[in-house]
Motif scaffolding. Structure first.
Motif, PDB file in Angstrom:
ATOM      1  N   TYR C  55       0.835  -1.215   0.000  1.00 18.09           N
ATOM      2  CA  TYR C  55       0.000   0.000   0.000  1.00 18.09           C
ATOM      3  C   TYR C  55       0.860   1.251   0.000  1.00 18.09           C
ATOM      4  CZ  TYR C  55      -3.916   3.049   1.288  1.00 18.09           C
ATOM      5  OH  TYR C  55      -4.874   4.027   1.306  1.00 18.09           O
ATOM      6  N   PRO C  57      -0.248   4.854  -0.770  1.00 20.74           N
ATOM      7  CA  PRO C  57      -0.700   6.195  -0.353  1.00 20.74           C
ATOM      8  C   PRO C  57      -0.345   6.491   1.103  1.00 20.74           C
ATOM      9  CG  PRO C  57      -2.443   5.072  -1.526  1.00 20.74           C
ATOM     10  CD  PRO C  57      -1.350   4.075  -1.325  1.00 20.74           C
ATOM     11  N   THR C  58      -0.038   7.758   1.393  1.00 20.41           N
ATOM     12  CA  THR C  58       0.378   8.115   2.743  1.00 20.41           C
ATOM     13  C   THR C  58      -0.722   8.769   3.553  1.00 20.41           C
ATOM     14  OG1 THR C  58       1.230  10.135   1.790  1.00 20.41           O
ATOM     15  CG2 THR C  58       2.818   8.375   2.188  1.00 20.41           C
ATOM     16  N   LYS C  59      -1.890   8.945   2.953  1.00 17.87           N
ATOM     17  CA  LYS C  59      -3.011   9.440   3.749  1.00 17.87           C
ATOM     18  C   LYS C  59      -4.296   8.770   3.270  1.00 17.87           C
ATOM     19  CE  LYS C  59      -4.196  13.581   1.019  1.00 17.87           C
ATOM     20  NZ  LYS C  59      -5.458  13.182   0.464  1.00 17.87           N
ATOM     21  N   ALA C  60      -5.289   8.780   4.154  1.00 20.73           N
ATOM     22  CA  ALA C  60      -6.568   8.199   3.768  1.00 20.73           C
ATOM     23  C   ALA C  60      -7.328   9.196   2.910  1.00 20.73           C
ATOM     24  CB  ALA C  60      -7.373   7.850   5.017  1.00 20.73           C
ATOM     25  N   GLU C 252     -14.151   7.261   7.789  1.00 16.40           N
ATOM     26  CA  GLU C 252     -13.056   8.098   8.317  1.00 16.40           C
ATOM     27  C   GLU C 252     -12.362   7.455   9.505  1.00 16.40           C
ATOM     28  OE1 GLU C 252     -16.114   9.358   7.917  1.00 16.40           O
ATOM     29  OE2 GLU C 252     -15.997  11.029   6.489  1.00 16.40           O
ATOM     30  N   ALA C 257      -4.413   2.535   9.506  1.00 15.36           N
ATOM     31  CA  ALA C 257      -3.989   3.907   9.228  1.00 15.36           C
ATOM     32  C   ALA C 257      -3.871   4.149   7.727  1.00 15.36           C
ATOM     33  CB  ALA C 257      -2.641   4.162   9.908  1.00 15.36           C
ATOM     34  N   ASN C 258      -4.184   5.373   7.320  1.00 17.08           N
ATOM     35  CA  ASN C 258      -4.035   5.834   5.938  1.00 17.08           C
ATOM     36  C   ASN C 258      -4.942   5.115   4.931  1.00 17.08           C
ATOM     37  OD1 ASN C 258      -2.080   7.526   6.871  1.00 17.08           O
ATOM     38  ND2 ASN C 258      -0.381   6.160   6.316  1.00 17.08           N
ATOM     39  N   ARG C 259      -5.895   4.354   5.425  1.00 16.26           N
ATOM     40  CA  ARG C 259      -6.775   3.651   4.497  1.00 16.26           C
ATOM     41  C   ARG C 259      -8.216   4.018   4.781  1.00 16.26           C
ATOM     42  NH1 ARG C 259      -4.353  -2.468   3.972  1.00 16.26           N
ATOM     43  NH2 ARG C 259      -2.185  -1.861   3.900  1.00 16.26           N
ATOM     44  N   HIS C 261      -8.169   4.529   0.377  1.00 15.73           N
ATOM     45  CA  HIS C 261      -7.700   5.579  -0.503  1.00 15.73           C
ATOM     46  C   HIS C 261      -8.836   6.315  -1.207  1.00 15.73           C
ATOM     47  CE1 HIS C 261      -5.248   7.556  -3.519  1.00 15.73           C
ATOM     48  NE2 HIS C 261      -5.856   6.908  -4.477  1.00 15.73           N
ATOM     49  N   TYR C 593      -5.711   1.144  -4.369  1.00 16.09           N
ATOM     50  CA  TYR C 593      -5.476   2.568  -4.589  1.00 16.09           C
ATOM     51  C   TYR C 593      -5.199   2.842  -6.054  1.00 16.09           C
ATOM     52  CZ  TYR C 593      -0.535   1.271  -4.666  1.00 16.09           C
ATOM     53  OH  TYR C 593       0.652   0.695  -4.980  1.00 16.09           O
TER      54      TYR C 593
END
Lengths: 295, 319, 595
Positions: C55, C57-60, C252, C257-259, C261, C593
């Protein structure tokens, strides 16, 4: 009035012959029938000869109509399947038209109970969901028909009865509507006043004048019967899956439409030509039967 | 007229009951089992399946099930879908607007094409226009909708990239954009269905107009010095409309019932695709509800057609 | 492959001379599905690997919409009522099990903190107790915390016969106890080698007690949450129209974490597989389409546009032909194909052997299934050192002719072979499905050249796969000489899958043709090996026993495997997704993502 001595049949034929499109269509239809009957002898290529090296080839000398995705010769397949498609199309058209005209005519002539009863039957058939009904018919009758008529014969009888038996309703409604209007017209009243029986009024006076929509309906019926046959084989009701009827060829070809258009083109054109010629023959017949028309 | 109407409506009740008995019997006898996936799944013990069948009343005789269905229907309970486990009327209401819109528009399109083309072609039989119109009509009904639909997708979606070919019931846009998106996604299914229908309508209209165009009263009207336009519209068309009315009345129930093949190709979430899914899953309550409403419409529009015949041709009497 | 050889391989993996992946490949070649292979390693203390998506991406959030197309539309969203894969995929978006299976058959924890093993004390030595530790801080979509009570409730709910859950088989014979708020104990009635069934994968999705608590048993169908799911998954429910469309929005408070995307998710249903592939590969209207049973040529052509690509992952599904050794044309005690009868010609092993030689598996794979399957004649093909000379597959018309000739089947009128007035004429049945009809045509043509005449029959799938007792066309009735279909592995473990080879499962009138052994063939040796495997806790020994069951049926030429099927999916080029043949496509949707 000098031709009074000529019999009506011969007169109709004379008038029909002068309808050039109808004559041309008769020739085309005859050629197609001869083609599918005699063709397999003139083009003796097996319909199921699989050749993976010749997949989806366009028309060439060795395969005039090209090949399908298993490398099978489309011309040979079309001639073989054409027998069934033409026979099913024409037979189902005849069944649907005859049933439709009979029911429509009796309903349209009746001034008592026959009309509501026959219209109830028509409504019932229109509202039956076809898919479960077909599955039920296969389940109930396939084995018996197979036993009586053999594999291919049984399937043929079943298909003609099913297609004809489930598609007569529009014809019946159309004929009835024409009859309702025509039976009140002056010429029918005149015939009635002269003592013509109901049957004679129907067959001699009203029916010939109600034929217009019937002819249109039956030509449409030919094409829908050819297509419907292929739909039936997807339900396991039609012919075995390896018999290449025109509707089936068209359906199989659809996923390759962008790369191998020839595969769909030939069966599509065959159905089109059949419909076209039957329609012009119908037009010619109507013009020939209608004494008002000057030809 | 009023008594005639009342009488016909009263007759309609027993005839619909009769139709519903036959529909129910056909569905009950047709092969298939709504819980077949359960039966072939080795993880589900047979007792569970039996319990489920019993709770849906599937083990009772057909007549008992029919009477139960009828009494529920009379109280406005349309049944409970086996496959979705929700009420059938909710399912139908979700699908209805889309079907009415797509199939309804295609019928209008068909009439808008067929009436002028058919009439004009018949007034000039065997002219160039007539020949072209005829040929196109033949092409139209020789090719099934699964084929024309695919052709449209290949041309307008894949090659030209003009329209989407997946129909979505909820578009994430508002205002004018919503209408624009709706137009873009609906145009292909409507055109495919409409043109297929128009092809056969055109032939019927042409044939019906040809039947009356040479009748004496038309000649009389012309002799009176009426304009050609007036003769065509007032005298010819009205009398030629009887077959057209019959056909339209035949097609109207389909506006509710949907168009199976076209809905499948373009993924239009209409009643047609609901029905086919229900049939494939043997979801009898849904099939029964849809076909019964369909048969009510068949009977109703037959009645409408009869009334219109009387209006188009006052000599027709039913009393 | 025997137990000793399996052990040798396990030792190689431990020493590092054999990679995990090649071990799983070798086990797959002998018919041991990846999940069981992974378990063999886990049992021998080789830690489970992780073949899930990396995975990035670094943020959700921020990924925009994710649009999936299922050509069979989901009709309900309760995971324990989900009858088909379509419904399981849809409900897995909102609900999660304790653990799921990745594409190499590794068990990946989802709501569990870790996968139970002997090392962490999660598995008892006698094979009757499994202790699951739950992940802490997981919240339901309505904000309530997930606790052991929900897990215990899920068991109560699914085990209750009145609920009529499709997953009940995994729960009805176990006991589940709450140890503390985040620990549950699963107690099996008997030593159970395959313990990862309850609360795992398709059957294991955990449902919230506070939404379903009042709707256990007979009232289950009234629960509002059946249509408005409240789960722990990466997307929250927005709207659902059965048979049409399903939408969701990003959760949310997702517990990883971070998921996820994507901001929204849409699942559209309906249509057919070819046009679903078109909507992804050619027009890019959708991002992902599932279960594309389409001729590979068609898919390849669509891929050339560069908008999307196809991915295929192995699964336990096998497409095969059954040769009926009982007589389908004689009725005995109210049923045809009864084990009391013998097929007049197919009971001759020479005929069966000849037919096996007439299946052109390579062409079937190359020209019809492509990436959708791998040709196989037996379950033993690769690697070379384990290839049994008896079980290699071959397409050889001359050899088939020779075998038939030697067995006394002489060509008669019309080129059809016969002996003692009995002709080699068969009815060959399958369901209606374009690739299957092509396979039928290919087999028919080869058989024709060997003097065997086939009549092809195809039955609409809704009838063929139904369990209608009155219908003669269902696959379990086997009222034909030959039949072809795919058998799917309902669980990642092959034990239940292989019960189609045991004598007590033979489908017959008595069990309403619900028995799993459709071929009606049986062999005491197979029965014995199967029974031993049911009790065997050591996965390596168990695997060896199950391989034996397979071999008996293939050597008898009763089951003629054609292809080992893969799960084929299409996605747009920029979508990174993760589907598995051992779980549903959406099992790891939180990790998808777009790059």
């Amino acid at each position: 009035m000098s031709q009074v001595s000529v019999s009506p049949g011969r007169e109709t034929w004379r008038r029909f012959r002068r309808h050039r499109l109808a004559m041309a269509s008769t020739v085309v239809l005859a050629l197609m029938i001869i083609g599918v009957v005699v063709g397999p002898w003139l083009w003796p290529v097996a319909i199921n000869d699989i050749d993976f090296s010749a997949q989806l080839q366009g028309p060439s000398w060795s395969h005039p109509f090209g090949t399908d995705d298993l490398g099978q010769d489309i011309l040979a397949r079309m001639m073989y399947g054409g027998r069934i498609s033409l026979a099913v199309g024409l037979a189902a058209m005849v069944v649907a038209t005859i049933v439709g005209v009979l029911i429509g005519a009796f309903a349209g002539m009746s001034r008592k109970y026959a009309d509501p009863v026959l219209m109830w039957v028509t409504d019932l058939f229109l509202s039956l969901p076809q898919l479960p009904l077909l599955l039920l018919i296969i389940y109930l009758f396939r084995e018996q028909l197979k036993a009586v008529f053999g594999v291919e014969g049984g399937v043929f009888v079943l298909i003609v009865i099913v297609i004809g038996g489930l598609r007569w309703m529009p014809v019946a409604r159309l004929v009835r509507a024409q009859f309702l209007s025509l039976r009140e017209k002056e010429f029918v009243e005149a015939a009635r006043a002269q003592g013509a029986t109901k049957l004679r009024q129907m067959t001699r006076h009203i029916l010939p004048n109600a034929l217009g929509p019937v002819i249109v309906a039956s030509t449409i019926e030919v094409s829908s019967a050819i297509i419907a046959e292929s739909t039936l084989s997807f339900l396991g009701l039609g012919f075995p899956p390896d018999i290449p009827t025109w509707g089936r060829l068209l359906f199989d070809a659809k996923d390759q439409l962008d790369t191998a258009p020839h595969w769909a083109l030939f069966p599509g054109a065959a159905i089109f030509l059949t419909v076209l010629s039957i329609n012009f023959i119908g037009d010619g017949l109507r013009d020939a039967l209608d004494p008002r028309r000057v030809i | 007229m009023a008594t005639y109407l009342i009488r016909r409506l009263l007759i309609a009740i027993p005839s619909l009951l009769g139709i519903s008995v036959i529909l129910f019997t056909v569905l009950a006898m047709a092969p298939g089992d709504p819980f077949s996936e359960m039966a072939t799944n080795p993880n589900v013990p047979p007792e569970v399946r039996e319990a489920l069948r019993a709770s849906f009343g599937l083990n009772d005789p057909i007549m008992v099930r029919y009477l139960r269905w009828l009494s529920a229907m009379a109280q406005g309970d349309w049944g409970f879908s086996f496959a979705s486990r929700i009420n059938v009327d909710d399912l139908i209401l979700q699908r209805l607007p889309t079907t009415l819109f797509v199939v309804g528009s295609s019928q209008i399109l068909a009439l808008c094409v067929a009436l002028p083309v058919g009439i004009y072609a018949a007034t000039r039989p065997y002219s160039v226009f007539d020949q072209i119109a005829n040929t196109l009509a033949f092409v139209g009904f020789s090719l099934p909708t699964f084929f024309t639909g695919l052709l449209f997708i290949l041309i307008f979606s894949v090659s030209l990239d003009w329209f989407p070919f997946v129909y979505r019931s909820d578009i994430a846009a508002t205002g004018w954009r919503w209408y624009w998106e709706m137009f873009r996604q609906a145009i292909m299914p409507i055109t495919v269905l409409g043109l297929f229908q128009a092809a056969s309508y055109t032939r019927y209209v042409r044939s019906a107009v040809l039947d009356v165009i040479r009748l004496d009263y038309v000649t009389t009207a012309r002799a009176k010095g009426l304009s050609e336009r007036k003769v065509t519209l007032r005298h010819i068309t009205r009398n030629a409309l009887i077959p057209v009315v019959t056909l339209v009345a035949l097609q109207m129930p389909a506006v509710f019932g949907g168009a199976l093949v076209t809905e499948q190709i373009f993924r239009v979430p209409g009643i047609g695709s609901l029905l086919i899914d229900a049939i494939l899953a043997n979801d009898t309550p849904v099939i029964m509800a849809v076909t019964f409403v369909f048969s009510c419409l068949v009977v109703f529009f037959n009645l409408i057609a009869d009334i219109l015949y009387g209006w188009l041709d006052p000599r027709i009497s039913f009393s | 492959m025997n137990e000793q050889e399996i052990r040798g391989l396990v030792a190689d993996v431990k020493e590092g001379t054999l990679s995990r992946r090649s071990f799983i490949k070798r086990m797959a070649a002998v018919g041991i599905a990846a999940p069981l292979a992974s378990q063999i390693l886990a049992w021998n203390d080789v830690a489970m690997a992780n073949a899930t998506l990396d995975y990035k991406p670094t943020k959700a959030g921020g990924g925009g919409p994710l649009k999936m197309l299922l050509w069979q539309a989901p009709t309900l969203l309760n995971p324990h009522f989900a009858s088909g894969t379509k419904d399981q995929i849809a409900s897995r978006i909102f609900y999660e099990p304790l653990a799921g299976w990745d594409k190499e058959g590794n068990l990946i924890p989802q709501l569990a903190a870790e996968v139970p093993s002997k090392a962490n004390g999660g598995l008892s030595e006698d094979g009757t107790v499994v202790v699951w530790k739950l992940k802490q801080g997981v919240k339901w979509h309505d904000g309530k915390p997930l606790t052991a009570d929900d897990v215990v409730f899920t068991w109560e709910y699914a085990a209750d016969p009145a609920t009529a859950a499709y997953t009940t088989g995994a729960y009805k014979d176990i006991k589940v106890e709450k140890v503390d708020d985040f620990t549950v104990k699963v107690v099996f009635a008997e030593p159970t080698p395959f313990w990862a069934d309850p609360f795992v994968g398709v059957a294991g999705m955990i449902i919230p007690k506070h939404h379903f608590g009042e709707y256990k048993g007979a009232k289950s169908r009234e629960a509002p949450a059946n249509l408005k799911p409240v789960g722990t998954g990466p997307y929250k429910f927005a709207e659902f129209k059965p048979g049409d469309i399903l939408t969701g929005t990003r959760n949310e408070n997702y517990h990883v974490a971070n998921r996820p995307h994507f901001d929204t998710l849409e699942v559209k249903g309906g249509g057919d597989a070819v046009s679903a592939a078109r909507a992804v590969l050619q027009t890019g209207e959708y991002d992902y389409a599932w279960n594309l049973q389409v001729e590979d040529e068609v898919l390849k052509r669509m891929e050339t546009g560069g908008r999307g690509r196809i991915s295929a992952v192995p699964s336990g599904d096998i497409e095969f032909i059954i040769l009926n050794t009982t007589d389908p044309w004689t009725e005995v005690d109210g049923e045809r194909s009864s084990v009391k009868t013998k097929h007049p010609t197919l009971s001759d092993p020479a005929v069966r052997q000849a037919i096996n030689l007439l299946i052109d598996r390579d062409s079937i794979q190359k020209f019809i299934y492509g990436r959708g399957g791998t040709a196989t004649a037996s379950f033993v093909n690769e690697p070379k050192q384990f290839k049994s000379p008896k079980l290699k597959y071959e397409f050889n018309i001359d050899k088939a002719n020779k075998i038939l000739e030697e067995a006394g089947w002489k060509k008669g009128w019309g080129g059809v072979r016969e002996k003692d007035g009995k002709k080699l004429k068969y009815v060959f049945q399958t369901s209606i499905n374009a690739p299957r009809q092509k396979v039928q045509a290919i087999v028919k043509q080869a058989c024709q050249r060997a003097g065997i005449d086939l009549e092809l029959k195809s039955v609409t799938a809704s009838v063929f796969f139904s369990s209608d007792v009155a219908n003669p066309d269902t696959y379990t009735k086997l009222y034909v000489d030959m039949e072809m279909y795919t058998t799917t592995q309902p669980q990642p473990d092959p034990e239940r899958f292989l019960n189609q080879f045991v004598s007590w499962e033979i489908a017959n009138k008595e069990n309403k043709w619900l028995g799993r052994n459709v071929s009606r063939y049986s062999d005491p040796a197979a029965d014995e090996a199967y029974k031993a495997a049911q009790k065997e806790l050591d996965p390596a020994k168990r695997a060896a026993l199950l391989i034996k069951v397979n071999e008996i049926f293939c050597e008898a030429n009763v089951i003629l495997p054609i292809l080992s099927r893969t799960r084929v999916a299409a996605s747009t080029t920029n979508l990174s997704h993760d589907h598995s043949g051992w779980d549903v496509d959406s099992w790891n949707i939180a990790a998808w993502y777009r790059s």
